[in-house]
Enzyme design. Structure first.
Site, PDB file in Angstrom:
ATOM      1  N   HIS A 183      42.995  74.517  62.880  1.00 50.25           N
ATOM      2  CA  HIS A 183      43.376  75.925  62.874  1.00 50.25           C
ATOM      3  C   HIS A 183      44.877  76.137  62.621  1.00 50.25           C
ATOM      4  O   HIS A 183      45.315  77.281  62.545  1.00 50.25           O
ATOM      5  CB  HIS A 183      43.001  76.572  64.212  1.00 50.25           C
ATOM      6  CG  HIS A 183      41.525  76.841  64.350  1.00 50.25           C
ATOM      7  ND1 HIS A 183      40.574  75.872  64.132  1.00 50.25           N
ATOM      8  CD2 HIS A 183      40.828  77.975  64.674  1.00 50.25           C
ATOM      9  CE1 HIS A 183      39.357  76.395  64.325  1.00 50.25           C
ATOM     10  NE2 HIS A 183      39.486  77.656  64.642  1.00 50.25           N
ATOM     11  N   HIS A 198      25.198  77.286  25.859  1.00 49.10           N
ATOM     12  CA  HIS A 198      25.989  77.880  26.943  1.00 49.10           C
ATOM     13  C   HIS A 198      27.471  77.991  26.608  1.00 49.10           C
ATOM     14  O   HIS A 198      28.047  79.070  26.666  1.00 49.10           O
ATOM     15  CB  HIS A 198      25.820  77.082  28.241  1.00 49.10           C
ATOM     16  CG  HIS A 198      26.816  77.475  29.285  1.00 49.10           C
ATOM     17  ND1 HIS A 198      26.643  78.584  30.078  1.00 49.10           N
ATOM     18  CD2 HIS A 198      28.017  76.946  29.642  1.00 49.10           C
ATOM     19  CE1 HIS A 198      27.689  78.709  30.886  1.00 49.10           C
ATOM     20  NE2 HIS A 198      28.532  77.732  30.644  1.00 49.10           N
ATOM     21  N   HIS A 200      31.285  81.079  24.724  1.00 50.49           N
ATOM     22  CA  HIS A 200      29.964  80.972  25.329  1.00 50.49           C
ATOM     23  C   HIS A 200      29.009  81.990  24.707  1.00 50.49           C
ATOM     24  O   HIS A 200      28.913  83.123  25.171  1.00 50.49           O
ATOM     25  CB  HIS A 200      30.067  81.218  26.840  1.00 50.49           C
ATOM     26  CG  HIS A 200      30.975  80.261  27.542  1.00 50.49           C
ATOM     27  ND1 HIS A 200      32.339  80.350  27.475  1.00 50.49           N
ATOM     28  CD2 HIS A 200      30.711  79.188  28.334  1.00 50.49           C
ATOM     29  CE1 HIS A 200      32.887  79.372  28.191  1.00 50.49           C
ATOM     30  NE2 HIS A 200      31.931  78.658  28.721  1.00 50.49           N
ATOM     31  N   GLU A 252      35.599  85.197  55.053  1.00 46.70           N
ATOM     32  CA  GLU A 252      36.963  85.375  54.556  1.00 46.70           C
ATOM     33  C   GLU A 252      36.991  85.578  53.044  1.00 46.70           C
ATOM     34  O   GLU A 252      37.741  86.408  52.531  1.00 46.70           O
ATOM     35  CB  GLU A 252      37.827  84.160  54.933  1.00 46.70           C
ATOM     36  CG  GLU A 252      37.982  83.929  56.432  1.00 46.70           C
ATOM     37  CD  GLU A 252      36.785  83.206  57.058  1.00 46.70           C
ATOM     38  OE1 GLU A 252      35.871  82.775  56.315  1.00 46.70           O
ATOM     39  OE2 GLU A 252      36.751  83.096  58.303  1.00 46.70           O
TER      40      GLU A 252
END
Lengths: 671, 671
Positions: A479, A270, A39, A417
Site C-alpha cells: 500500500h 485484423h 485494421h 479504480e
C-alpha cells in the site's frame, strides 16, 4: 424511462443500405492498403451495424459536431478507426475530406492509427488501449443522466453508443465498467459487441469460453443477440435497446473482414492490409466497381441525408435552448466555467487557516477545501473507489448517485479504480461537470491506463490520491507508494501536486480546478502535517511549482528541497543545522514539478540556488537528479516500504531531520 | 478428473470446530486491538469457513511449509491477514509463535499488515492490492496442472484454495482471472467468496448489483451458494468443489465481524479495532473466557491434529518421491535449475550472429534467442496477451495449453495483460517453471499492479515487452510508450533491459534467466536494428548494465549514452561528429540501468567519462539527469507520440544523428 420518442425509420433511399455499408468497406480496405498499415477487418465486419446505426438512429450534426445534446459515439475497438473516419467522410464532416482518408496514419493527418480526441471533430474520446472506450462511455452515459437530472429532458436527452470488440470485453476494465453501468441502470448506454470470434492470435476459443451475454445479464444489462449482417435485426435490436430501462448489450454475430472472399472470417484481416489481389476480389464480391476512394454521388447523397436528420434535430434543440430560462446556466455548465466565488472563497480559506495555523493531514485539508469548493459551485462531482472516508472526498450535503437516481453529485465507484478513472474521463468529455475521484496513491497502478488517457486527451479530471507514502504506516509495502510519483511525473501533460500543508493543499486545488486542459493528481498524506507558511498567504505560491519557503539569511550553505509531508522534516533539519551547526539552509517546497519546469530560468536558478542541494521525499529517487545535480544528495526510499507505525518507518528508513542534517554536513564546504 | 481420492472426515475432536473458529476470532480481534490497526471483520466473518477448510481438507505441513505437493492457500482478501496468522499459529508453524501475533503490524515482525511472501513461511504470495490473490492463484492452479501433466499424479496432485472478498471480485483483474481459469477448466482451483455485503464505504449495494454466481457461471465455473457459518454446508460444498471438473466458486454468505454483538454485520468492523467494550461483549457473546492471546490447550491440540494430517501426507509423498525414477528431474524443476546448455547455447548464438552481423528487430532477436533457450530447457513456459506474432514469444514445437490439456508450454493468455502478469506470478511462486509473457510495452500500464508484486516478491518472471517506442509507428500515441521506462526503472527490484541489437538481446535474456530473485522486463523494438558489436562477444557485456561500445581515440570530447534502438542513431551521430566536425565521441550502450547502478564507482566513472554527456532515448527524460549531469543534454521525447511511419516520427521528434551531433557541438568545449 426514456423520454425520447423519435421513431426511427428508413429514409427514402436512392440506394440500399447495403451499398452504404459497402462504401465503408471499400474506404476501409483502400485506406489501409494505401497506408500499408491498419485494421480493415473490423470496419468491414461492422459496416452493416454502423450503417443502420448512423443512417437510422444516431443524432449527430456534422456541421456542428460539438452541440451538447448530440448522441455520443465511441469506437471502443479503436483499431477499427477507419470505420469512424469513413463514417465522418460519408456524413460530410468538413474536416474529413477524402484527402484525409488518403493520409490515413500519416504524420499530421486527422486520421491517426486509432481515433484521437482533438484530431478530428466528432471524435468523442481517444481509444485504442482496449476496454477504455466502453469504460469511458459509461462516464458519458452517466454524465448525460446527471445533466438531464439537473436541466431536464428538454435540454439533455441523448444516447451513448459504443462499438466494442472481443478485446474490450476480455480486458479487466470492462468488468468494472459494465458492473457500474448495470448497477446504476444507465439506460441510455447501448453497446454493440462485434462478436466475430477472432482475436489477433486466432479464434477467440484459444483464450476464452465466457458466455458474454450471460455475463452482461449478470451485471444487470439488457441483452440481445443478433446477426450483425441482418440490417433489420440490427434496427429492431436498437429500437428495443432504446426502450430498455437498463444499459443494453447487442451481441452482433459478424464475420471479420466481411466482403473479402478469401480472407473474410480470418484473423489475417485484423491488422494488416488485404493486399491488391484480395482487394480486387472483394470489389468483385461486393459488386463495388468504383476506384479507390471514389464514392458514387447517390451513395454519398444517402449518407448526407442521414446527416440532415441530425442537423434538423440540432436546430430544433437550439430553439428550445434559446427560449429556456436556464440557458445561461446550461451554457456555463457545459463550458465548465467556474464562478469567481470558488477562487475567492479558497483565498479566504487560506487566510483563515493561516491564522488558525491548522494542523491536519493534507487529505483532511483537501476535504476542508472541497467543502468550500463544492459549496461555491455545482460543477464538481465527487467520488471514490470505495475509500470515501479515507480519501475524504465527500462533503456536507452531497447526495449520492444511485440506480436510476441521478440528481446527486457523489459517486460510489466501488472497488474499481480503473473504471473510476475511465468514467471520469467520460464525464469530463461529456461536459457539464468537473469530476474528481479518490483512491490510495498506490492504486494509481490500477488506474494507469485511464489516467494516461486523461493526460493524452487533456481533460480536467482531478485525482485525489491519499495515503501517499510510508506515512500510511501499518498497511505495509503493498500500500506504500515508492515509484508512483516518478510514474506520474514522467507522464506528459499531467500535473502532479504534492502539497505540504493546508495552505498548499488549497492552492493546489485551485490550480487543478483552473487547468481546463490538463488532468491533475493531488497527492495527499494520511498523517497530520503542521501549517508551514510564515507570511499571510497572498496569491498562490504553489502556482510556480516550487518556491523558497524559507530563505537562509546572509548566505546559503545548502538548499533543502522537499515535497508534501517531507517539507516539515526538512524544516526541522534546517533548524537543526542552524541551531547546532551554524549552517544556513534554504528550504524549498516543491509541490508541483511540472509547473516549476515551466518557470523561467532566472526564477528556477533563484529557487534552486548555487549551494549544494539535498532533496527529501519518501519515495524513489528516480527523477530527482534533475533538481539536485551531480553533487546533490537524495534522502528518501531505496526499496519497498514495510509494515509498521509511520513514525517507526520514517526512523527505520532514515528519513529524518537528523539524517538530512548529517547529509548536509557531509556535502557542504564549511567556511 | 481429480485423481485425489482422500475422503475428508471430521477428526475425533476434543473440542468442537466452533471453538476452533472462535480461537481465530479471538486472536484476530485481540491482535488488531493491540496493534491499534488492522481488519478484524473479515477474519471473524470467515473463521468458520477457514476452520472447516484447514481442519478437514487442506493438506499442509507446518514443519515443512514448502514441500512441493502441498495445497496452496491464498488469502486474496489480504487485509484479513490476521486470519492467516492466526491459522499459522494454531497449526503450529514454528516461525509463528504467539509473540508474532502480539507484534502484528510492527516493524520487523512476520505479521505485516497484509500477508507478505517471504515474511513468514507458508505465505504463498503477497496480497493486499485487491484481486491480485485470486489472479495469482489462477497461475498456481495452472502450474499445478502443468507440472502434473509432466510428472504425473504420483508427484503432483494438489488444490489451490482462495479466500476472496467483494473487493477482489469488483476489481477488473478478477474478470481476467476467472475467465482464464474457466476457459482452461482449472479444476483444482477452489475460491471461497466472503459474501458479506459490506465494503469500506458501507453496504455493497452502494456500488454493485452484480449476480456474482451468475457471473462465475458465465465464465464456466462450478458455483455453489452456502451459509458460510454452517460448517457442514461448508464441508459439503468443498467436497463437491473438489469433485467438480471446473474451477469452483463457493459463495459463502457471512456476517462481517461475526461474533461481535453490536458491530457485527457493519462496515465498522472492516478496518478498525473493535475497541475494548465491544471486544468484551464479543468474548461474552461467543463464550470465550480466555485472556487475550491465550488459547486453551485442548483447542490448540485440535488444531495441531489438523496439522498432523498434513504431516502424514507429506511423509507419504516423500516416500513416493524417493522411489520415483524421475526424482532428480523433479527436484531440479522445482528448484528452477537451468541446465548449463542454456548458457552455452546462448554463448554460441551470440558468436554465430556476430559472424553473420544479423540485422533484426530486437523482438525478432528475442524470438531467435528463445528458440535456443526453449530447446535447451523445458522450464520455460511462454505466452502472450494475444500478441503472439507481434511479441514473437512462441518458438518451434511449443504446444499450447488448452482447456483440460496441460502438457504444452505456451499459454494464450487472451487480451488480459493484468491477468497474465498475475498468473505468471502464480506460476513462478508455484515452482517448476520459469514463466515469460509478452505484450506491448505501453500495456505495462494494464499489468502494473501485478508487475509490482513480481518485484516486491522477487520472482523470476520475465516480461517480453515489444513495440517499445515511437518506433512502432502508425498505431500512434496510445500505443507508443513514453513514461513507461521511467515507471519501470523507478520500481525497486526490477531489472529493465533495453538491448540495442541481437547480441545484447541474447545477453539480456541470459541475465533475466539468471536472476532467480528478481523479475525482468525485456524492452524490445518493433523495427529492425543492425548488429552493433565490433569485437567477438566474449562473456556478457550487458551484465555490467552499461559499457563503452566504442571508445573515442586519444581524447573524449563528448559521451553519447543510449539504449535500445537509439544506440544505432547515437553511433551514426558519433560518426558524423568524427567525420564532419573532428569531434571525438565515446558511445555508451546502457541496456540496464539497475545493473549499472550496482557497479563500482570506478567502472561507472570510466564509462560515463568526464566529457559532457548526451543521453538519447525515444522516451521521457525523467530519470536521465542521473547519468548526464547538470551540463548534460537529453535527446528524446518531450510529450506524447504520434501516428505515422516510424522514420517520419524519428525525424519529426528530432531524434536523429543530426540532432544529436548538433547538441554535441553546442555543449562541448572545442580545443
Amino acid at each position: 424511462m426514456n423520454t425520447k420518442t423519435v421513431i426511427p425509420s428508413v429514409a427514402k433511399l436512392a440506394v440500399s443500405e447495403v451499398d452504404m455499408a459497402n462504401a465503408i468497406r471499400a474506404l476501409a480496405m483502400d485506406a489501409v492498403q494505401k497506408a500499408s498499415s491498419g485494421h480493415p477487418g473490423m470496419p468491414m465486419g461492422m459496416a452493416d451495424v454502423a450503417t443502420v446505426l448512423f443512417n437510422r438512429f444516431i443524432t449527430l450534426d456534422p456541421s456542428q459536431p460539438e452541440w451538447p445534446d448530440r448522441d455520443r459515439f465511441v469506437l471502443s475497438a479503436g483499431h477499427g478507426s477507419m470505420l469512424q473516419y469513413a463514417l465522418h467522410f460519408l456524413l460530410g464532416y468538413e474536416d474529413m475530406p477524402v484527402e484525409e482518408l488518403q493520409r490515413f496514419r500519416q504524420l499530421g493527418s486527422r486520421t491517426a492509427g486509432h481515433p484521437e480526441y482533438g484530431h478530428a471533430r466528432g471524435i468523442e474520446t481517444t481509444t485504442g488501449p482496449l476496454g477504455q472506450g466502453i469504460a469511458t462511455a459509461v462516464g458519458m452515459a452517466l454524465a448525460e443522466r446527471m445533466l438531464a437530472a439537473r436541466f431536464g429532458a428538454e435540454l439533455v436527452d441523448h444516447y451513448t453508443y459504443v462499438i466494442a470488440g472481443d478485446g474490450c470485453l476480455q480486458e479487466g476494465i470492462s468488468h468494472e465498467a459494465i458492473d457500474l453501468a448495470g448497477h446504476l441502470r444507465l439506460d441510455r448506454l447501448i453497446v454493440f459487441w462485434d462478436d466475430n470470434s477472432i482475436s489477433i492470435d486466432g479464434p477467440t476459443s484459444l483464450s476464452t469460453s465466457t458466455d458474454q451475454a450471460a455475463r452482461f445479464a449478470a451485471a444487470g444489462w439488457h441483452v440481445q443477440r443478433i446477426d450483425g449482417h441482418d440490417m433489420e435485426a440490427v434496427a429492431d435490436a436498437i429500437e428495443k435497446a432504446r426502450r430498455a430501462e437498463q444499459p443494453s448489450l447487442i451481441a452482433c454475430r459478424t464475420t471479420i473482414g466481411k466482403g473479402a472472399p478469401n480472407l473474410g472470417g480470418s484473423e489475417k484481416t485484423h491488422g494488416a492490409p488485404l493486399g491488391d489481389v484480395e482487394i480486387a476480389a472483394t470489389r468483385k464480391n461486393i459488386r463495388w466497381a468504383h476506384a479507390p476512394f471514389q464514392i458514387p454521388d447517390e451513395i454519398l447523397r444517402s449518407w448526407r441525408a442521414a446527416a440532415d436528420r441530425g442537423r434538423a434535430a440540432r436546430v430544433a434543440w437550439e430553439s428550445k435552448l434559446a427560449t429556456s430560462p436556464r440557458r445561461q446556466e446550461f451554457e456555463s455548465a457545459v463550458a465548465g466555467e467556474l464562478p469567481d466565488a470558488v477562487f475567492e472563497d479558497l483565498d479566504a480559506f487560506r487566510k483563515e487557516h493561516f491564522e488558525k495555523a491548522t494542523k491536519v493531514a493534507t487529505r483532511k485539508a483537501s476535504e476542508l477545501a472541497l467543502a468550500v469548493i463544492n459549496a461555491a459551485t455545482e460543477l464538481t462531482v465527487g467520488g471514490s473507489a470505495d475509500l470515501t472516508h479515507s480519501n475524504l472526498t465527500i462533503t456536507n450535503g452531497m447526495e449520492r448517485i444511485a440506480p436510476s437516481e441521478f440528481s446527486g453529485r457523489y459517486i460510489h465507484y466501488g472497488i474499481r479504480e480503473h473504471g473510476m478513472a475511465a468514467a471520469m474521463n467520460g464525464i469530463a468529455r461529456h461536459g457539464g461537470f468537473i469530476p474528481y475521484g479518490g483512491t490510495f496513491l498506490c492504486f494509481a497502478d490500477y488506474a494507469r491506463g485511464a489516467m494516461r488517457l486523461s493526460a493524452l486527451m487533456g481533460q480536467r479530471v482531478i485525482y485525489v490520491m491519499t495515503h501517499d507514502s510510508i506515512g500510511l504506516g501499518e498497511d505495509g509495502p503493498t500500500h506504500q507508494p515508492i515509484e508512483h510519483l516518478a510514474m506520474l511525473r514522467a507522464t506528459p501533460n499531467l500535473n502532479v501536486f504534492r502539497p505540504a500543508d493546508i495552505i498548499e493543499t488549497a492552492e493546489c486545488w485551485e490550480l487543478a480546478l483552473g487547468e481546463k486542459k490538463r488532468p491533475s493528481v493531488l497527492v495527499l498524506s494520511r498523517q497530520n502535517l503542521p501549517m508551514l507558511r510564515t507570511i499571510v498567504p497572498e496569491g498562490n505560491r504553489s502556482a510556480r511549482g516550487a518556491y523558497l519557503m524559507r530563505e537562509s539569511v546572509g548566505r546559503r550553505d545548502v538548499t533543502l528541497i522537499a515535497t508534501g509531508s517531507e517539507v516539515e522534516i526538512a524544516r526541522a533539519a534546517a533548524d537543526l543545522l542552524h541551531d547546532q551547526h551554524k549552517v544556513r539552509a534554504a528550504l524549498v517546497s516543491m509541490p508541483c514539478w511540472e509547473l516549476f519546469e515551466e518557470q523561467d530560468e532566472n526564477y528556477r536558478a533563484e529557487v534552486l540556488g548555487k549551494a549544494p542541494r539535498i532533496a527529501i521525499e519518501a519515495a524513489a529517487r528516480h527523477g530527482w537528479d534533475r533538481w539536485i545535480g551531480e553533487s546533490g544528495v537524495f534522502v528518501g526510499m531505496t526499496g519497498f516500504g514495510a509494515s509498521a507505525p509511520a513514525a517507526d518507518l520514517y526512523r527505520h528508513f532514515g528519513i529524518s531531520a537528523e539524517a538530512i542534517a548529517e547529509a548536509a554536513l557531509a556535502i557542504i564546504q564549511k567556511d
